[in-house]
Design an enzyme around this catalytic site. Structure first.
Site, PDB file in Angstrom:
ATOM      1  N   ASP A   2      48.885  32.874  40.531  1.00  0.00           N
ATOM      2  CA  ASP A   2      47.313  31.997  40.341  1.00  0.00           C
ATOM      3  C   ASP A   2      46.966  31.982  39.519  1.00  0.00           C
ATOM      4  O   ASP A   2      48.121  32.082  38.559  1.00  0.00           O
ATOM      5  CB  ASP A   2      46.412  33.220  40.848  1.00  0.00           C
ATOM      6  CG  ASP A   2      45.088  32.893  41.354  1.00  0.00           C
ATOM      7  OD1 ASP A   2      45.412  32.310  42.136  1.00  0.00           O
ATOM      8  OD2 ASP A   2      44.642  33.895  41.064  1.00  0.00           O
ATOM      9  N   ASP A   4      42.912  31.704  37.968  1.00  0.00           N
ATOM     10  CA  ASP A   4      42.325  32.579  37.689  1.00  0.00           C
ATOM     11  C   ASP A   4      41.942  34.142  37.848  1.00  0.00           C
ATOM     12  O   ASP A   4      43.237  34.762  38.655  1.00  0.00           O
ATOM     13  CB  ASP A   4      40.800  32.479  38.564  1.00  0.00           C
ATOM     14  CG  ASP A   4      40.257  31.279  38.104  1.00  0.00           C
ATOM     15  OD1 ASP A   4      40.365  29.958  36.714  1.00  0.00           O
ATOM     16  OD2 ASP A   4      40.551  30.309  38.878  1.00  0.00           O
TER      17      ASP A   4
END
Length: 263
Positions: A2, A4
């Site tokens: 991922d 963020d």
């Protein structure tokens, strides 16, 4: 992995993330950065990451908009869509040859935007009522801002669903479809790939359901206590990706270098 909460937090580099990415490159380990945010194109996201101190090529960034476009291309090539969203989504749909229209579209496609229009939402409701198939890029109900939470795709999708009685099909995480499309784009196999994320409900779940081993980092949303609330667990929990520096070929301390080819 991922983006963020794993590599950056509010556009600031998470300490050690740059060293971690450099080590992946040095070891020849392929990687893909994932995001459920459909606002930006990979080019936009590359520029954003570069400002934070990370140089990630466009081809190593996979968004829910790209996953949605690939899904629609496979489902109905050369179709049409009414889009509520930003350039990340419209560019992805144009890229697969879709026509964007508000007149009798095959799909209503709902994505992320910071300026949801009541007029656009009303139009989406009427088109779904008229028979357009309802697709949403991701189920996230809210997103962060400096002023506090913002309504996101999942919240607006719930509004349209309540008004029409038609539930959307969500393409982004935790749907393992997004993970599998990213694996294909990376040219990787689930057995030799690890998912690194900061959320139990999207990252870890989608990795688990796609057959990947999972690493939960505590530099974003989920904490150790939060992780205990879920009926499933990550393979391992780390404070951040900085803990993987020096261990990228053997993130679990039990794999051979050949088995840990992709992150």
């Amino acid at each position: 992995m991922d983006m963020d909460g794993v590599l950056v937090r509010e556009e600031h580099l998470i300490p050690g993330a740059d060293v971690f990415v450099s080590e992946l490159r040095e070891n020849g380990i392929g990687f893909m950065v994932l995001t459920n945010n459909s606002i930006y194109t990979p080019r936009d996201l590359r520029a954003r990451l570069k400002r934070s101190g990370l140089d990630i090529p466009e081809e190593s960034i996979w968004t829910s908009a790209l996953a949605t476009a690939r899904f629609l291309k496979e489902q109905r090539p050369g179709g049409s869509a009414y889009v509520v969203g930003e350039s990340g989504l419209t560019t992805a749909l144009h890229g697969i040859g879709y026509v964007l229209t508000d007149r009798d579209p095959d799909y209503v496609v709902l994505g992320e935007t910071r300026t949801y229009s009541f007029e656009a939402i009303t139009r989406a409701i009427r088109l779904v009522e008229s028979g357009a198939r309802f697709i949403a890029t991701n189920p996230d109900e809210k997103g962060p801002s400096r002023e506090g939470s913002l309504p996101a795709t999942g919240a607006v999708a719930a509004l349209i669903e309540r008004a029409t009685g038609r539930a959307p099909y969500y393409v982004g995480k935790p749907n393992p479809l997004m993970m599998r499309s990213a694996l294909r784009a990376l040219g990787a196999h689930s057995e030799s790939t690890v998912m690194i994320g900061d959320r139990m409900d999207t990252d870890v779940r989608s990795g688990l359901e796609a057959g990947l081993q999972t690493l939960l980092v505590l530099s974003g949303i989920s904490g150790r206590q939060t992780a205990e609330l879920f009926p499933y667990r990550p393979t391992k929990v780390l404070d951040s990706v900085a803990d993987l520096v020096g261990r990228t070929r053997d993130p679990f301390g039990e794999q051979s270098a050949e088995e840990a080819q992709h992150v």
